[in-house]
Design an enzyme around this catalytic site. Structure first.
Site, PDB file in Angstrom:
ATOM      1  N   GLU A  85       0.814  -1.224   0.000  1.00 42.05           N
ATOM      2  CA  GLU A  85       0.000   0.000   0.000  1.00 42.05           C
ATOM      3  C   GLU A  85       0.851   1.279   0.000  1.00 42.05           C
ATOM      4  O   GLU A  85       1.862   1.369   0.693  1.00 42.05           O
ATOM      5  CB  GLU A  85      -0.920  -0.006   1.222  1.00 42.05           C
ATOM      6  CG  GLU A  85      -1.952   1.112   1.200  1.00 42.05           C
ATOM      7  CD  GLU A  85      -3.177   0.745   2.007  1.00 42.05           C
ATOM      8  OE1 GLU A  85      -4.065   0.062   1.473  1.00 42.05           O
ATOM      9  OE2 GLU A  85      -3.229   1.143   3.188  1.00 42.05           O
ATOM     10  N   LYS A 128       0.532   4.884   1.177  1.00 45.78           N
ATOM     11  CA  LYS A 128      -0.322   5.529   2.188  1.00 45.78           C
ATOM     12  C   LYS A 128       0.503   6.573   2.926  1.00 45.78           C
ATOM     13  O   LYS A 128       1.446   6.224   3.638  1.00 45.78           O
ATOM     14  CB  LYS A 128      -0.764   4.401   3.145  1.00 45.78           C
ATOM     15  CG  LYS A 128      -1.615   4.777   4.326  1.00 45.78           C
ATOM     16  CD  LYS A 128      -1.874   3.511   5.176  1.00 45.78           C
ATOM     17  CE  LYS A 128      -2.873   3.686   6.261  1.00 45.78           C
ATOM     18  NZ  LYS A 128      -3.040   2.466   7.088  1.00 45.78           N
ATOM     19  N   LYS A 165      -7.831   2.519  -3.161  1.00 45.59           N
ATOM     20  CA  LYS A 165      -8.231   2.431  -1.755  1.00 45.59           C
ATOM     21  C   LYS A 165      -8.958   3.720  -1.401  1.00 45.59           C
ATOM     22  O   LYS A 165      -8.345   4.788  -1.299  1.00 45.59           O
ATOM     23  CB  LYS A 165      -6.975   2.248  -0.914  1.00 45.59           C
ATOM     24  CG  LYS A 165      -7.211   1.729   0.474  1.00 45.59           C
ATOM     25  CD  LYS A 165      -7.524   0.254   0.409  1.00 45.59           C
ATOM     26  CE  LYS A 165      -7.846  -0.327   1.749  1.00 45.59           C
ATOM     27  NZ  LYS A 165      -6.870  -0.071   2.784  1.00 45.59           N
ATOM     28  N   GLU A 168     -14.393  -6.005   2.006  1.00 41.06           N
ATOM     29  CA  GLU A 168     -13.760  -5.933   3.336  1.00 41.06           C
ATOM     30  C   GLU A 168     -14.763  -6.163   4.466  1.00 41.06           C
ATOM     31  O   GLU A 168     -15.819  -5.529   4.512  1.00 41.06           O
ATOM     32  CB  GLU A 168     -13.111  -4.561   3.510  1.00 41.06           C
ATOM     33  CG  GLU A 168     -12.443  -4.401   4.877  1.00 41.06           C
ATOM     34  CD  GLU A 168     -11.758  -3.070   5.011  1.00 41.06           C
ATOM     35  OE1 GLU A 168     -10.834  -2.790   4.219  1.00 41.06           O
ATOM     36  OE2 GLU A 168     -12.141  -2.300   5.918  1.00 41.06           O
ATOM     37  N   ASN A 175     -10.320  -7.201   7.766  1.00 40.54           N
ATOM     38  CA  ASN A 175      -9.582  -6.093   8.368  1.00 40.54           C
ATOM     39  C   ASN A 175      -9.309  -6.401   9.836  1.00 40.54           C
ATOM     40  O   ASN A 175     -10.237  -6.624  10.622  1.00 40.54           O
ATOM     41  CB  ASN A 175     -10.355  -4.772   8.210  1.00 40.54           C
ATOM     42  CG  ASN A 175      -9.432  -3.574   8.365  1.00 40.54           C
ATOM     43  OD1 ASN A 175      -8.304  -3.721   8.864  1.00 40.54           O
ATOM     44  ND2 ASN A 175      -9.875  -2.409   7.957  1.00 40.54           N
ATOM     45  N   GLU A 223      -5.811  -7.944   6.296  1.00 44.57           N
ATOM     46  CA  GLU A 223      -5.531  -6.515   6.112  1.00 44.57           C
ATOM     47  C   GLU A 223      -5.203  -5.847   7.445  1.00 44.57           C
ATOM     48  O   GLU A 223      -5.892  -6.079   8.436  1.00 44.57           O
ATOM     49  CB  GLU A 223      -6.767  -5.785   5.571  1.00 44.57           C
ATOM     50  CG  GLU A 223      -7.322  -6.275   4.268  1.00 44.57           C
ATOM     51  CD  GLU A 223      -8.580  -5.483   3.875  1.00 44.57           C
ATOM     52  OE1 GLU A 223      -9.153  -5.807   2.837  1.00 44.57           O
ATOM     53  OE2 GLU A 223      -8.996  -4.569   4.617  1.00 44.57           O
ATOM     54  N   SER A 224      -4.187  -4.992   7.437  1.00 40.53           N
ATOM     55  CA  SER A 224      -3.819  -4.107   8.559  1.00 40.53           C
ATOM     56  C   SER A 224      -3.016  -4.836   9.646  1.00 40.53           C
ATOM     57  O   SER A 224      -3.304  -5.977   9.997  1.00 40.53           O
ATOM     58  CB  SER A 224      -5.041  -3.476   9.249  1.00 40.53           C
ATOM     59  OG  SER A 224      -5.899  -2.862   8.325  1.00 40.53           O
TER      60      SER A 224
HETATM   61  O1  LIG Z   1      -5.578   3.141   8.753  1.00 36.56           O
HETATM   62  C1  LIG Z   1      -6.473   3.748   9.372  1.00 36.56           C
HETATM   63  O2  LIG Z   1      -6.254   4.461  10.371  1.00 36.56           O
HETATM   64  C2  LIG Z   1      -7.896   3.669   8.910  1.00 36.56           C
HETATM   65  C3  LIG Z   1      -8.872   4.396   9.588  1.00 36.56           C
HETATM   66  C4  LIG Z   1     -10.184   4.375   9.157  1.00 36.56           C
HETATM   67  C5  LIG Z   1     -10.547   3.622   8.057  1.00 36.56           C
HETATM   68  C6  LIG Z   1      -9.576   2.888   7.378  1.00 36.56           C
HETATM   69  C7  LIG Z   1      -8.270   2.902   7.794  1.00 36.56           C
HETATM   70  N1  LIG Z   1      -7.281   2.217   7.134  1.00 36.56           N
HETATM   71  C8  LIG Z   1      -7.443   1.689   5.825  1.00 36.56           C
HETATM   72  C9  LIG Z   1      -6.824   0.366   5.663  1.00 36.56           C
HETATM   73  O3  LIG Z   1      -7.556  -0.545   5.325  1.00 36.56           O
HETATM   74  C10 LIG Z   1      -5.354   0.190   5.817  1.00 36.56           C
HETATM   75  O4  LIG Z   1      -4.723   1.242   5.161  1.00 36.56           O
HETATM   76  C11 LIG Z   1      -4.816  -1.125   5.256  1.00 36.56           C
HETATM   77  O5  LIG Z   1      -5.520  -2.227   5.709  1.00 36.56           O
HETATM   78  C12 LIG Z   1      -3.333  -1.257   5.638  1.00 36.56           C
HETATM   79  O6  LIG Z   1      -3.210  -1.239   7.042  1.00 36.56           O
HETATM   80  P1  LIG Z   1      -1.801  -1.010   7.746  1.00 36.56           P
HETATM   81  O7  LIG Z   1      -0.850  -2.021   7.191  1.00 36.56           O
HETATM   82  O8  LIG Z   1      -2.039  -1.213   9.208  1.00 36.56           O
HETATM   83  O9  LIG Z   1      -1.381   0.371   7.392  1.00 36.56           O
END
Ligand SMILES: O=C(O)c1ccccc1NCC(=O)[C@H](O)[C@H](O)COP(=O)(O)O
Length: 264
Positions: free
Chosen positions: A59, A61, A121, A170, A191, A221-222
């Site tokens: 990603e 970001k 995204k 998601e 997520n 995810e995340s």
């Molecule tokens: O990342 C956030 O804070 C967030 C807050 C509100 C809605 C969505 C959010 N994130 C979007 C995502 O899905 C993440 O960018 C993606 O899963 C990657 O996660 P990470 O590796 O923890 O940055």
């Protein structure tokens, strides 16, 4: 729905109203159809995962509601190039400006600098955004089940497939998963981040796994930070990942990806 998600969606509705004033849907649709250059997002993931190899959607970001600014030195072309050179299967690009400091231009630039399929995204709530995504060059869009009714999910998925793109659906809990499984899309993103309190737990993926039929592909995810996280998921037969922050905090996000994959 969480407060932050409600806030984001309210802003999004206002932004879409402005976009619709600027460009008619018919005009935008002609541009989207003229592109004829969709890269197979789901196919790239599925073929890698079926070989039991790790498939990472890397990603791009800059910032997020939970963490503020994640990366100051932000060049989407350089980031896309280093991701592509270090084993990414697909890219994800945040295009929301207000809450993530993203931009549709970042998606255009990232996609033009490599041959990987790209996920837009963003917070998709209107078919206009689907057409706009294809016109920008997106190969896949995200549909967040908690943000949409069943009727909206069906309509938005149909519009996505009609334009030849894929949809990543998601979910965060069992109820959302049941609704996601009524759709056609094979890609189910779990997520690990709770959008109510921003807590992240990889257990969330493990909790939902047993209820996902074998004709669907799981993308966790995340909150993926280390090679140990990848190994843990592999032990549960999960080979699809969406990773943002942990890579974006590395000086070279591509080298971070190689490390995550255990390749350097
Ligand atoms: O990342 C956030 O804070 C967030 C807050 C509100 C809605 C969505 C959010 N994130 C979007 C995502 O899905 C993440 O960018 C993606 O899963 C990657 O996660 P990470 O590796 O923890 O940055």
């Amino acid at each position: 729905m969480s407060d932050i998600l409600e806030k984001i969606l309210t802003t999004k509705k206002e932004e879409i109203a402005v976009l619709k004033q600027m460009r008619s849907e018919i005009d935008l649709l002609a541009e989207a159809n003229a592109r004829n250059d969709v890269r197979g997002f789901a196919n790239a993931l599925i073929s890698t995962i079926h070989r039991k190899e790790n498939a990472v959607i890397a990603e791009i970001k800059k910032a997020s509601p939970s963490k503020g600014v994640i990366r100051e030195d932000f060049n989407p072309i350089e980031i896309a190039t280093t991701y592509a050179n270090n084993g990414a299967t697909c890219l994800s690009v945040l295009t929301d400006r207000t809450y993530f400091q993203g931009s549709p231009d970042y998606l255009r630039q990232a996609r033009a600098s490599c041959s990987l399929p790209v996920l837009r995204k963003d917070f998709i709530i209107d078919p206009y955004q689907i057409i706009n995504s294809r016109a920008l060059g997106a190969d896949c869009i995200l549909l967040i089940v908690s943000a949409l009714s069943d009727a909206q999910l069906n309509e938005l998925e149909a519009a996505t497939l009609e334009l030849g793109m894929d949809a990543l659906i998601e979910v965060h809990d069992h109820t959302e998963l049941e609704r996601a499984l009524n759709l056609k899309s094979p890609l189910i993103g779990i997520n690990n981040r709770n959008l109510r309190n921003f807590e992240v737990s990889l257990d969330n993926t493990i909790k939902l796994l047993n209820d996902i039929p074998t004709d669907r592909v799981v993308i966790t995810e995340s909150g993926i930070h280390t090679h140990d996280d990848i190994t843990l998921m592999n032990e549960h037969n999960v080979y699809g990942f969406l990773v943002g922050e942990s890579l974006m905090r590395q000086e070279d996000p591509g080298k971070g990806l190689a490390l995550l994959l255990g390749k350097s």
